[in-house]
Motif scaffolding. Structure first.
Motif, PDB file in Angstrom:
ATOM      1  N   LEU A   1       3.979  -3.288  -6.201  1.00 44.43           N
ATOM      2  CA  LEU A   1       4.394  -3.505  -4.816  1.00 44.43           C
ATOM      3  C   LEU A   1       3.444  -2.736  -3.910  1.00 44.43           C
ATOM      4  O   LEU A   1       3.203  -1.550  -4.124  1.00 44.43           O
ATOM      5  CB  LEU A   1       5.833  -3.009  -4.622  1.00 44.43           C
ATOM      6  N   ARG A   2       2.877  -3.425  -2.932  1.00 39.39           N
ATOM      7  CA  ARG A   2       1.943  -2.803  -1.985  1.00 39.39           C
ATOM      8  C   ARG A   2       2.472  -2.984  -0.570  1.00 39.39           C
ATOM      9  O   ARG A   2       2.822  -4.084  -0.168  1.00 39.39           O
ATOM     10  CB  ARG A   2       0.556  -3.410  -2.084  1.00 39.39           C
ATOM     11  N   ASN A   3       2.508  -1.884   0.173  1.00 40.98           N
ATOM     12  CA  ASN A   3       2.967  -1.922   1.560  1.00 40.98           C
ATOM     13  C   ASN A   3       1.747  -2.006   2.472  1.00 40.98           C
ATOM     14  O   ASN A   3       1.054  -1.028   2.689  1.00 40.98           O
ATOM     15  CB  ASN A   3       3.786  -0.667   1.877  1.00 40.98           C
ATOM     16  N   THR A   4       1.499  -3.179   3.017  1.00 41.05           N
ATOM     17  CA  THR A   4       0.390  -3.358   3.956  1.00 41.05           C
ATOM     18  C   THR A   4       0.887  -3.372   5.396  1.00 41.05           C
ATOM     19  O   THR A   4       0.119  -3.657   6.311  1.00 41.05           O
ATOM     20  CB  THR A   4      -0.373  -4.667   3.668  1.00 41.05           C
ATOM     21  N   ALA A   5       2.156  -3.058   5.591  1.00 47.61           N
ATOM     22  CA  ALA A   5       2.733  -3.028   6.938  1.00 47.61           C
ATOM     23  C   ALA A   5       2.322  -1.737   7.644  1.00 47.61           C
ATOM     24  O   ALA A   5       1.695  -0.851   7.064  1.00 47.61           O
ATOM     25  CB  ALA A   5       4.254  -3.123   6.851  1.00 47.61           C
ATOM     26  N   ASP A   6       2.697  -1.632   8.910  1.00 46.07           N
ATOM     27  CA  ASP A   6       2.354  -0.469   9.716  1.00 46.07           C
ATOM     28  C   ASP A   6       3.368   0.663   9.583  1.00 46.07           C
ATOM     29  O   ASP A   6       3.111   1.775  10.024  1.00 46.07           O
ATOM     30  CB  ASP A   6       2.252  -0.861  11.192  1.00 46.07           C
ATOM     31  N   ARG A   7       4.532   0.373   9.007  1.00 46.10           N
ATOM     32  CA  ARG A   7       5.586   1.372   8.879  1.00 46.10           C
ATOM     33  C   ARG A   7       6.002   1.486   7.416  1.00 46.10           C
ATOM     34  O   ARG A   7       5.790   0.564   6.627  1.00 46.10           O
ATOM     35  CB  ARG A   7       6.790   0.977   9.737  1.00 46.10           C
ATOM     36  N   PRO A   8       6.610   2.605   7.033  1.00 52.14           N
ATOM     37  CA  PRO A   8       7.001   2.772   5.632  1.00 52.14           C
ATOM     38  C   PRO A   8       8.196   1.892   5.263  1.00 52.14           C
ATOM     39  O   PRO A   8       8.935   1.422   6.134  1.00 52.14           O
ATOM     40  CB  PRO A   8       7.367   4.256   5.534  1.00 52.14           C
ATOM     41  N   ILE A   9       8.361   1.676   3.956  1.00 50.09           N
ATOM     42  CA  ILE A   9       9.539   1.001   3.432  1.00 50.09           C
ATOM     43  C   ILE A   9      10.266   1.993   2.526  1.00 50.09           C
ATOM     44  O   ILE A   9       9.670   2.950   2.032  1.00 50.09           O
ATOM     45  CB  ILE A   9       9.199  -0.300   2.676  1.00 50.09           C
TER      46      ILE A   9
END
Length: 167
Positions: A65-73
């Motif tokens: 799983l990679r978070n490429t968004a601007d905010r954390p998950i």
């Protein structure tokens, strides 16, 4: 006096049109906010990779799983289950995935002497909404509203709309 003076037709018409325009404005704001939330959640990318012999009890499925968004998950996990059975959750070791980070977890292919399949991943976005990515068609499903501020380790029930596909 013969009755109640209801006013003129233009006054009534302007009142209805003003109320309608306010409702339309609130609807547009709500729709745009949901669109932004979905756009943020769609930037979380996930994939699974089978490892080892497919029929060996020691084989695993690696989920990345990679978070490429601007905010954390928060609280990412894997949705898995037996064919036709109820979905269960397998959490990642990390509770927070910062922007740009990549995390992975290995899920055993056999659990409790049953062969399991990976259905998808789930996570909480920065606003607290629960999202799931279905691996059968890679669709994004939103589950519920933001969770209230309480014990952060509490997990929600697995999302039932996601189907088990990866064996």
């Amino acid at each position: 006096m013969r009755g109640i003076d209801w006013g003129t037709a233009p006054a009534w018409l302007s009142a209805f049109l003003t109320g309608g325009s306010l409702l339309l404005g609130f609807y547009i704001l709500l729709r745009d906010r949901r669109k932004e939330e979905r756009l943020e959640a769609s930037k979380v990318v996930s994939m699974y990779y089978p490892e080892g012999d497919e029929y060996a009890e020691s084989s695993q499925i690696r989920v990345v799983l990679r978070n490429t968004a601007d905010r954390p998950i928060y609280f990412p996990g894997v949705l898995f289950g037996a064919s036709g059975g109820r979905l269960r959750a397998w959490p990642f070791e990390e509770d927070v995935v910062e922007p740009g980070e990549c995390v992975e977890v290995r899920v055993p292919r056999y659990l409790d002497e049953m062969r399991i399949g990976i259905a998808g991943v789930f996570f909480h976005d920065a606003d607290g909404c629960i999202w799931a990515r279905d691996f059968s068609d890679f669709s994004l499903v939103r589950k519920g509203k933001p969770f209230p501020a309480r014990a952060p380790r509490r997990r929600r029930r697995a999302i039932r709309r996601v189907r088990v596909t990866a064996y």
